[in-house]
Motif scaffolding. Structure first.
Motif, PDB file in Angstrom:
ATOM      1  N   ALA A   1      -1.715   7.621  52.166  1.00 45.30           N
ATOM      2  CA  ALA A   1      -3.389   7.026  52.100  1.00 45.30           C
ATOM      3  C   ALA A   1      -4.264   8.108  51.710  1.00 45.30           C
ATOM      4  N   ARG A   2      -4.938   7.881  50.616  1.00 40.09           N
ATOM      5  CA  ARG A   2      -5.927   8.836  50.244  1.00 40.09           C
ATOM      6  C   ARG A   2      -7.262   8.675  50.928  1.00 40.09           C
TER       7      ARG A   2
ATOM      8  N   GLY B   1      -3.829 -11.696  84.532  1.00 39.78           N
ATOM      9  CA  GLY B   1      -4.804 -11.523  83.568  1.00 39.78           C
ATOM     10  C   GLY B   1      -4.121 -11.117  82.200  1.00 39.78           C
ATOM     11  N   ALA B   2      -4.805 -10.656  81.189  1.00 43.30           N
ATOM     12  CA  ALA B   2      -4.253 -10.008  79.966  1.00 43.30           C
ATOM     13  C   ALA B   2      -4.960  -8.874  79.492  1.00 43.30           C
ATOM     14  N   THR B   3      -4.455  -7.819  78.794  1.00 40.90           N
ATOM     15  CA  THR B   3      -4.763  -6.473  78.107  1.00 40.90           C
ATOM     16  C   THR B   3      -4.787  -6.856  76.767  1.00 40.90           C
ATOM     17  N   TYR B   4      -5.900  -6.447  75.884  1.00 40.51           N
ATOM     18  CA  TYR B   4      -6.085  -6.819  74.557  1.00 40.51           C
ATOM     19  C   TYR B   4      -6.217  -5.689  73.761  1.00 40.51           C
ATOM     20  N   ALA B   5      -5.669  -5.283  72.675  1.00 36.52           N
ATOM     21  CA  ALA B   5      -5.940  -4.262  71.747  1.00 36.52           C
ATOM     22  C   ALA B   5      -5.990  -4.756  70.243  1.00 36.52           C
ATOM     23  N   VAL B   6      -7.166  -4.554  69.642  1.00 37.28           N
ATOM     24  CA  VAL B   6      -7.258  -4.761  68.308  1.00 37.28           C
ATOM     25  C   VAL B   6      -7.386  -3.468  67.345  1.00 37.28           C
ATOM     26  N   VAL B   7      -6.633  -3.555  66.326  1.00 37.27           N
ATOM     27  CA  VAL B   7      -6.912  -2.415  65.428  1.00 37.27           C
ATOM     28  C   VAL B   7      -7.367  -2.734  64.227  1.00 37.27           C
ATOM     29  N   PHE B   8      -8.623  -2.390  63.386  1.00 33.75           N
ATOM     30  CA  PHE B   8      -9.144  -2.691  62.318  1.00 33.75           C
ATOM     31  C   PHE B   8      -8.779  -1.619  61.388  1.00 33.75           C
ATOM     32  N   ALA B   9      -8.476  -1.788  60.179  1.00 30.15           N
ATOM     33  CA  ALA B   9      -8.057  -0.566  59.359  1.00 30.15           C
ATOM     34  C   ALA B   9      -8.549  -1.020  57.710  1.00 30.15           C
ATOM     35  N   ALA B  10      -8.535   0.152  56.868  1.00 31.81           N
ATOM     36  CA  ALA B  10      -8.678   0.139  55.517  1.00 31.81           C
ATOM     37  C   ALA B  10      -7.906   1.145  55.139  1.00 31.81           C
ATOM     38  N   ARG B  11      -7.083   1.241  53.947  1.00 32.30           N
ATOM     39  CA  ARG B  11      -6.600   2.448  53.406  1.00 32.30           C
ATOM     40  C   ARG B  11      -6.708   2.382  51.911  1.00 32.30           C
TER      41      ARG B  11
ATOM     42  N   LEU C   1     -17.460  -6.609  63.029  1.00 34.32           N
ATOM     43  CA  LEU C   1     -17.755  -7.077  61.754  1.00 34.32           C
ATOM     44  C   LEU C   1     -18.121  -6.382  60.841  1.00 34.32           C
ATOM     45  N   SER C   2     -17.561  -5.045  60.692  1.00 37.78           N
ATOM     46  CA  SER C   2     -17.677  -4.107  59.552  1.00 37.78           C
ATOM     47  C   SER C   2     -17.183  -4.439  58.266  1.00 37.78           C
ATOM     48  N   GLY C   3     -17.699  -4.244  57.375  1.00 32.52           N
ATOM     49  CA  GLY C   3     -17.288  -4.554  55.934  1.00 32.52           C
ATOM     50  C   GLY C   3     -16.471  -3.564  55.576  1.00 32.52           C
ATOM     51  N   GLU C   4     -16.281  -2.586  56.113  1.00 33.82           N
ATOM     52  CA  GLU C   4     -15.413  -1.362  55.868  1.00 33.82           C
ATOM     53  C   GLU C   4     -13.703  -1.612  55.900  1.00 33.82           C
ATOM     54  N   TYR C   5     -13.510  -2.550  56.968  1.00 36.13           N
ATOM     55  CA  TYR C   5     -12.021  -2.869  57.146  1.00 36.13           C
ATOM     56  C   TYR C   5     -11.441  -3.913  56.325  1.00 36.13           C
ATOM     57  N   ARG C   6     -10.228  -3.878  55.898  1.00 37.39           N
ATOM     58  CA  ARG C   6      -9.580  -4.809  55.178  1.00 37.39           C
ATOM     59  C   ARG C   6      -8.395  -5.527  55.815  1.00 37.39           C
ATOM     60  N   GLU C   7      -7.869  -4.758  56.781  1.00 39.08           N
ATOM     61  CA  GLU C   7      -6.697  -5.529  57.582  1.00 39.08           C
ATOM     62  C   GLU C   7      -7.049  -5.354  59.039  1.00 39.08           C
TER      63      GLU C   7
END
Length: 190
Positions: free
Chosen positions: A117-118, A179-189, A154-160
């Protein structure tokens, strides 16, 4: 890249979520959540796929309500998020870094997603809850109540996006509760 944590102390009761929303806001939110099948169900091994879909649905509803673009589900990010959620439970800790000490940024740039990724942008939200606070609706509501977590969502920077849920909580944090443990990854390349 901003890394954030929903601390366990923020997850202390459904009434807290309800009080934070006004009567009108609560009505609107419930209508949106009703479209996300499994939003109020506690994740288990049997319902994990539904909980993952509900979490993604809720995040997309929040993004839509704030005029942010729809995110594409990425298999790479999905595996990364799932690995982090499971890692926290297996390692009996709550934090952004992996058991081996790799930061989220190190994991993403070292992955196939980041390879070549650049330009790369990424953010991660994590959280855990027990009982009724382990549902996708409760987790997304807590992230929306936290300015840094909301900014990432809510960032417009991320695409995926990639969503990971472990249907358990680190033992030392849960006090024997399910219970439950959560992780969410937001990214753009690029």
């Amino acid at each position: 890249m901003t890394m954030l944590v929903v601390a366990a102390s923020l997850l202390n009761g459904n009434s807290q979520v309800a009080e934070a929303m006004g009567r009108k806001a609560k009505t609107v939110r419930v209508a949106r959540v009703a479209r996300c099948v499994g939003a109020y169900a506690r994740p288990t091994r049997k319902t994990l796929a539904r909980a993952l879909a509900a979490t993604l649905c809720l995040i997309e509803h929040e993004r839509s309500a704030h005029h942010a673009r729809t995110l594409r589900l990425s298999g790479y990010l999905q595996r990364m998020a799932g690995g982090q959620a499971s890692d926290m439970v297996r390692g009996d800790y709550f934090g952004d870094n992996s058991l081996t000490g790799r930061t989220p940024w190190q994991r993403i740039i070292g992955s196939r997603y980041g390879h070549g990724a650049r330009r790369l942008a990424a953010g991660q939200n994590i959280g855990w809850g027990t009982g009724g606070l382990s549902t996708p609706a409760a987790m997304v509501a807590q992230w929306m109540r936290s300015a840094p977590h909301r900014e990432i969502m809510l960032s417009g920077e991320y695409r995926e996006i990639g969503v990971g849920i472990a249907p358990a909580v680190p033992r030392r944090l849960a006090g024997g509760r399910r219970g439950a443990t959560y992780a969410v990854v937001f990214a753009a390349r690029g």
